[in-house]
Design an enzyme around this catalytic site. Structure first.
Site, PDB file in Angstrom:
ATOM      1  N   GLU A 161      -9.617  -9.573   3.437  1.00 52.51           N
ATOM      2  CA  GLU A 161     -10.428  -7.655   2.976  1.00 52.51           C
ATOM      3  C   GLU A 161     -11.461  -7.823   2.261  1.00 52.51           C
ATOM      4  OE1 GLU A 161      -7.825  -4.368   0.552  1.00 52.51           O
ATOM      5  OE2 GLU A 161      -7.027  -5.836   1.501  1.00 52.51           O
TER       6      GLU A 161
ATOM      7  N   GLU B 239      -0.035 -12.415  -1.796  1.00 47.03           N
ATOM      8  CA  GLU B 239      -2.155 -12.103  -1.607  1.00 47.03           C
ATOM      9  C   GLU B 239      -2.126 -13.694  -2.937  1.00 47.03           C
ATOM     10  OE1 GLU B 239      -1.771  -8.252  -2.017  1.00 47.03           O
ATOM     11  OE2 GLU B 239      -3.147  -9.252  -3.559  1.00 47.03           O
TER      12      GLU B 239
ATOM     13  N   SER C  32       0.855  -1.212   0.423  1.00 44.61           N
ATOM     14  CA  SER C  32       0.217   0.720  -0.068  1.00 44.61           C
ATOM     15  C   SER C  32       0.999   1.158   0.515  1.00 44.61           C
ATOM     16  CB  SER C  32      -0.650   0.255   1.441  1.00 44.61           C
ATOM     17  OG  SER C  32       0.224  -0.736   2.060  1.00 44.61           O
TER      18      SER C  32
ATOM     19  N   ASP D 194       5.105  -7.056   2.657  1.00 45.31           N
ATOM     20  CA  ASP D 194       4.565  -7.784   1.481  1.00 45.31           C
ATOM     21  C   ASP D 194       5.395  -8.282   1.073  1.00 45.31           C
ATOM     22  OD1 ASP D 194       1.815  -7.917   1.878  1.00 45.31           O
ATOM     23  OD2 ASP D 194       1.689  -5.410   1.348  1.00 45.31           O
TER      24      ASP D 194
END
Length: 270
Positions: A187, A120, A52, A90
Site C-alpha cells: 500500500e 500488517e 477499513s 483482517d
C-alpha cells in the site's frame, strides 16, 4: 450467482499459480451479504473484509477502534454471500500482537468463514506469520503504508521513497514470504519499488497505490463507488461507478481494467 459458471472457486494455491501464469488478481473489500453477492457475481477473485470498515462503515477516523468481534461478525455475513471469491479477513489492531493471540483470533475468523487472514508489518510479525502458517492458517502480509501504524507514521504517507526505506521494504517483503505468507498487499509504495518487490518474491503481490506492476490490485468498495466518506480521497482511488452505470457494472469495469492493465495508470500511482 456467479457470471463465471465455468470457473472454480479460488483457493490459496491457485493464487500462486495465477502469478506464475501472469494472470492479474482482482481484490476488493466488502463488508456485508448483499454486496458480497454482487462482487462475487461480478467476477472478483479475492474479497477482503478489511478493518477499513472502521472508517467506511462505523465512521471512525482510523482502523484502530475495530475489534476482533467486529471482524468476526462481518466475516460471517460476507461469507454467506460468496461462491467463487477467496475470502480474506483482517486481524484487528493488536489481535496479532503475539503468536498465541494471533492464533486465537485467526481461528475465530476461519471458523466464521475466512480462508486467509491478513496482518500488517514485518519485524516481530515474522514470528506470527511463521506460527500461523505452520498451523495451516494461510496468511496475507501487508507492507508499505500499514494503517494500524498511523500513529507511528504521523499520518497516511507514501512509504519507501528514500533509498534506505526502499531497501528495508524490499527486505521485509522477502522476509514475510520466507516466513510463510501466501499473499502480500503493498500500500502506497512507489511504482518502481513495487515492481522490484513483485519480481523478487514468489508469492503474489496486490497493490493499492503501488503502481501497475503488482500481480493484482485492491480497492476499498466505497472508494470504487465514489462514495464520499468524509476523508481525503487518495491519489490511487478511481470512481468506477460513473462508467459502470450500476454497482455490478462498476465492479466489472474495475475487474476488467485490472486484468487488461489499464488500471492503475500513472495518474493513480506514486
Amino acid at each position: 450467482m456467479s457470471t463465471h459458471a465455468d470457473s472454480k472457486p479460488w483457493t490459496v494455491p491457485a493464487l500462486r499459480q495465477a502469478k506464475q501464469a501472469g494472470r492479474k488478481l482482482v481484490m476488493l473489500t466488502c463488508y456485508d451479504y448483499g454486496f458480497a453477492r454482487t462482487v462475487d457475481a461480478a467476477g472478483v477473485d479475492i474479497v477482503l473484509i478489511g478493518d477499513s470498515l472502521g472508517m467506511v462503515v462505523q465512521g471512525h477516523d482510523s482502523t484502530l477502534p475495530v475489534s476482533l468481534e467486529d471482524m468476526v461478525y462481518h466475516t460471517r455475513i460476507v461469507a454467506r454471500g460468496l461462491e467463487r471469491a477467496l475470502l480474506v479477513s483482517d486481524l484487528s489492531f493488536q489481535s496479532d500482537a503475539t503468536p498465541e493471540r494471533a492464533l486465537d483470533a485467526a481461528t475465530q475468523l476461519l471458523q466464521a468463514g475466512a480462508e486467509m487472514v491478513k496482518l500488517e508489518g514485518a519485524g516481530h510479525k515474522l514470528d506470527v506469520i511463521k506460527f500461523l502458517s505452520e498451523r495451516d492458517i494461510p496468511v496475507c502480509s501487508h507492507l508499505g503504508l500499514t494503517p494500524q501504524s498511523v500513529l507511528s507514521f504521523g499520518g497516511y504517507k507514501v512509504q519507501g521513497r528514500e533509498d534506505a526505506a526502499a531497501e528495508k521494504l524490499l527486505a521485509d517483503a522477502t522476509a514475510v514470504a520466507n516466513a510463510g505468507a501466501s499473499l502480500l498487499v503493498l500500500e502506497c509504495v512507489p511504482s518502481a519499488l513495487a515492481a522490484r518487490i513483485t519480481a523478487a518474491v514468489e508469492i503474489p503481490t496486490i497493490g493499492i497505490g503501488a503502481g501497475p506492476d503488482c500481480d493484482g490490485q485492491v480497492l476499498v468498495l466505497h472508494d470504487l463507488l465514489g462514495l464520499e466518506m468524509g476523508h481525503r480521497r487518495p491519489k490511487f482511488v478511481k470512481d468506477f461507478l460513473a462508467e459502470g452505470g450500476s454497482v455490478g457494472g462498476a465492479v466489472r469495469a474495475y475487474a476488467q481494467a485490472v486484468r487488461d492493465g489499464s488500471f492503475p495508470d500513472a495518474a493513480h500511482s506514486y
